[in-house]
Scaffold this motif. Structure first.
Motif, PDB file in Angstrom:
ATOM      1  N   UNK A  49       0.786  -1.223   0.000  1.00 34.01           N
ATOM      2  CA  UNK A  49       0.000   0.000   0.000  1.00 34.01           C
ATOM      3  C   UNK A  49       0.818   1.272   0.000  1.00 34.01           C
ATOM      4  N   UNK A  50       2.143   1.158  -0.022  1.00 34.26           N
ATOM      5  CA  UNK A  50       2.996   2.344  -0.026  1.00 34.26           C
ATOM      6  C   UNK A  50       3.824   2.390  -1.305  1.00 34.26           C
ATOM      7  N   UNK A  51       4.321   3.567  -1.606  1.00 32.30           N
ATOM      8  CA  UNK A  51       5.177   3.737  -2.773  1.00 32.30           C
ATOM      9  C   UNK A  51       6.585   3.271  -2.418  1.00 32.30           C
ATOM     10  N   UNK A  52       7.139   2.410  -3.225  1.00 35.23           N
ATOM     11  CA  UNK A  52       8.475   1.889  -2.963  1.00 35.23           C
ATOM     12  C   UNK A  52       9.269   1.840  -4.255  1.00 35.23           C
ATOM     13  N   UNK A  53      10.576   1.851  -4.110  1.00 39.50           N
ATOM     14  CA  UNK A  53      11.450   1.757  -5.266  1.00 39.50           C
ATOM     15  C   UNK A  53      11.759   3.079  -5.914  1.00 39.50           C
ATOM     16  N   UNK A  54      11.083   4.138  -5.485  1.00 35.49           N
ATOM     17  CA  UNK A  54      11.332   5.452  -6.070  1.00 35.49           C
ATOM     18  C   UNK A  54      12.749   5.912  -5.728  1.00 35.49           C
ATOM     19  N   UNK A  55      13.424   6.526  -6.684  1.00 37.20           N
ATOM     20  CA  UNK A  55      14.733   7.113  -6.423  1.00 37.20           C
ATOM     21  C   UNK A  55      14.550   8.419  -5.659  1.00 37.20           C
ATOM     22  N   UNK A  56      15.116   8.488  -4.470  1.00 37.80           N
ATOM     23  CA  UNK A  56      15.054   9.687  -3.635  1.00 37.80           C
ATOM     24  C   UNK A  56      16.486  10.176  -3.473  1.00 37.80           C
ATOM     25  N   UNK A  57      16.869  11.123  -4.279  1.00 39.49           N
ATOM     26  CA  UNK A  57      18.276  11.514  -4.374  1.00 39.49           C
ATOM     27  C   UNK A  57      18.832  11.984  -3.032  1.00 39.49           C
ATOM     28  N   UNK A  58      19.870  11.320  -2.581  1.00 37.86           N
ATOM     29  CA  UNK A  58      20.537  11.686  -1.350  1.00 37.86           C
ATOM     30  C   UNK A  58      19.998  11.042  -0.102  1.00 37.86           C
ATOM     31  N   UNK A  59      18.865  10.355  -0.189  1.00 41.58           N
ATOM     32  CA  UNK A  59      18.310   9.702   0.990  1.00 41.58           C
ATOM     33  C   UNK A  59      19.263   8.606   1.459  1.00 41.58           C
ATOM     34  N   UNK A  60      19.439   8.493   2.764  1.00 41.80           N
ATOM     35  CA  UNK A  60      20.334   7.473   3.308  1.00 41.80           C
ATOM     36  C   UNK A  60      19.922   6.089   2.817  1.00 41.80           C
ATOM     37  N   UNK A  61      20.854   5.359   2.275  1.00 41.54           N
ATOM     38  CA  UNK A  61      20.585   4.021   1.774  1.00 41.54           C
ATOM     39  C   UNK A  61      20.145   3.971   0.335  1.00 41.54           C
ATOM     40  N   UNK A  62      19.701   5.105  -0.228  1.00 45.89           N
ATOM     41  CA  UNK A  62      19.351   5.182  -1.651  1.00 45.89           C
ATOM     42  C   UNK A  62      20.626   5.025  -2.469  1.00 45.89           C
ATOM     43  N   UNK A  63      20.489   4.520  -3.688  1.00 44.14           N
ATOM     44  CA  UNK A  63      21.671   4.294  -4.522  1.00 44.14           C
ATOM     45  C   UNK A  63      22.369   5.578  -4.936  1.00 44.14           C
ATOM     46  N   UNK A  64      21.738   6.739  -4.694  1.00 45.12           N
ATOM     47  CA  UNK A  64      22.373   8.021  -5.022  1.00 45.12           C
ATOM     48  C   UNK A  64      23.101   8.623  -3.829  1.00 45.12           C
ATOM     49  N   UNK A  65      22.957   8.020  -2.651  1.00 44.00           N
ATOM     50  CA  UNK A  65      23.607   8.535  -1.446  1.00 44.00           C
ATOM     51  C   UNK A  65      25.123   8.456  -1.602  1.00 44.00           C
ATOM     52  N   UNK A  66      25.832   9.463  -1.124  1.00 42.60           N
ATOM     53  CA  UNK A  66      27.270   9.571  -1.352  1.00 42.60           C
ATOM     54  C   UNK A  66      28.031   8.338  -0.876  1.00 42.60           C
ATOM     55  N   UNK A  67      27.705   7.846   0.324  1.00 43.87           N
ATOM     56  CA  UNK A  67      28.425   6.690   0.850  1.00 43.87           C
ATOM     57  C   UNK A  67      28.228   5.468  -0.041  1.00 43.87           C
ATOM     58  N   UNK A  68      26.999   5.274  -0.508  1.00 47.16           N
ATOM     59  CA  UNK A  68      26.733   4.151  -1.387  1.00 47.16           C
ATOM     60  C   UNK A  68      27.411   4.283  -2.733  1.00 47.16           C
ATOM     61  N   UNK A  69      27.479   5.508  -3.247  1.00 43.39           N
ATOM     62  CA  UNK A  69      28.145   5.733  -4.537  1.00 43.39           C
ATOM     63  C   UNK A  69      29.620   5.404  -4.424  1.00 43.39           C
ATOM     64  N   UNK A  70      30.260   5.822  -3.338  1.00 42.02           N
ATOM     65  CA  UNK A  70      31.679   5.516  -3.152  1.00 42.02           C
ATOM     66  C   UNK A  70      31.910   4.009  -3.079  1.00 42.02           C
ATOM     67  N   UNK A  71      31.049   3.311  -2.337  1.00 40.04           N
ATOM     68  CA  UNK A  71      31.175   1.862  -2.252  1.00 40.04           C
ATOM     69  C   UNK A  71      30.936   1.223  -3.615  1.00 40.04           C
ATOM     70  N   UNK A  72      29.978   1.744  -4.371  1.00 39.79           N
ATOM     71  CA  UNK A  72      29.701   1.215  -5.706  1.00 39.79           C
ATOM     72  C   UNK A  72      30.915   1.373  -6.610  1.00 39.79           C
ATOM     73  N   UNK A  73      31.574   2.517  -6.530  1.00 36.98           N
ATOM     74  CA  UNK A  73      32.755   2.742  -7.359  1.00 36.98           C
ATOM     75  C   UNK A  73      33.909   1.837  -6.935  1.00 36.98           C
ATOM     76  N   UNK A  74      34.018   1.581  -5.626  1.00 34.90           N
ATOM     77  CA  UNK A  74      35.020   0.625  -5.157  1.00 34.90           C
ATOM     78  C   UNK A  74      34.753  -0.767  -5.734  1.00 34.90           C
ATOM     79  N   UNK A  75      33.472  -1.124  -5.836  1.00 38.76           N
ATOM     80  CA  UNK A  75      33.126  -2.428  -6.388  1.00 38.76           C
ATOM     81  C   UNK A  75      33.420  -2.506  -7.883  1.00 38.76           C
ATOM     82  N   UNK A  76      33.246  -1.411  -8.601  1.00 44.09           N
ATOM     83  CA  UNK A  76      33.645  -1.403 -10.014  1.00 44.09           C
ATOM     84  C   UNK A  76      35.134  -1.678 -10.126  1.00 44.09           C
TER      85      UNK A  76
END
Length: 232
Positions: A49-76
């Motif tokens: 009943x709730x909206x999920x999966x939406x990209x929320x830029x900068x939200x903690x844990x979102x794929x756009x969050x800075x910490x996650x982006x750095x980890x993603x680049x490390x994985x690349x």
């Protein structure tokens, strides 16, 4: 805190933290990457009943969050080290593929499958996508586990391994660039999305702009640029 002027081609960002992936794209004048994230901000999946999966830029844990982006680049970078074992080129990084990976990771974290909305709307082709749920390091599954299966003679359940190291030298898996998205929201399995693109491009957009690999840069250089951006 860096102040990003609104220059008319992108929406003002209503985000939870400054200096996230969207802000970085604005700084780099990566208009198409911003449009892809805008597309992701307009999409959602009903979940209880709730909206999920939406990209929320900068939200903690979102794929756009800075910490996650750095980890993603490390994985690349880690993935490129694995590719080097097989004599393959290091995959470079593009803004557009980073945006695609972020949007797809956010949605796939909810639906637990490949989400085709972005791919269908943008008419994407010549791309590959690896997804993983619940791994601190997705290469444990994509490379270690599937690699053992492949070496045992299995050709079932090894598609992520084939995308990563292309052991059979398939032209459609002759990738040269990539993006990576990582979702780490509480209550949701850690979700990793590795997007790949071949040299001849990843398709066209509704605006008629070709998403190509021409502006791809080495992953280490991309990470350094992002780190400089979020720390200045």
């Amino acid at each position: 805190m860096r102040i990003i002027p609104y220059n008319g081609f992108m929406k003002p960002v209503n985000n939870s933290s400054a200096n996230n992936l969207y802000d970085f794209f604005v700084y780099r004048k990566a208009e198409e990457a911003c449009r892809i994230l805008d597309f992701g901000r307009d999409q959602w999946q009903a979940d209880g009943g709730s909206e999920a999966g939406r990209t929320v830029c900068g939200q903690s844990g979102d794929a756009t969050d800075a910490a996650g982006v750095l980890r993603a680049l490390d994985l690349i970078i880690e993935g490129n080290r694995l590719r080097s074992r097989h004599g393959l080129n290091a995959l470079a990084v593009t803004d557009e593929l980073m945006a695609m990976a972020a949007v797809n990771a956010n949605m796939s974290a909810v639906i637990r499958a490949h989400w085709m909305g972005l791919r269908q709307s943008y008419g994407l082709q010549y791309t590959g996508e690896n997804l993983a749920w619940g791994y601190d390091n997705p290469f444990e599954g994509w490379y270690e586990e599937e690699g053992r299966l492949y070496e045992s003679g299995s050709r079932s359940g090894v598609g992520h391994y084939l995308n990563l190291v292309n052991p059979e030298q398939e032209p459609e898996r002759d990738y040269v660039a990539c993006g990576f998205g990582l979702v780490t929201k509480p209550g949701i399995l850690v979700t990793a999305c590795h997007e790949f693109a071949a040299a001849y491009g990843a398709g066209t957009t509704p605006k008629g702009v070709r998403i190509t690999t021409e502006n791809a840069i080495p992953a280490e250089e991309y990470r350094d640029a992002f780190m400089k951006f979020i720390t200045e």
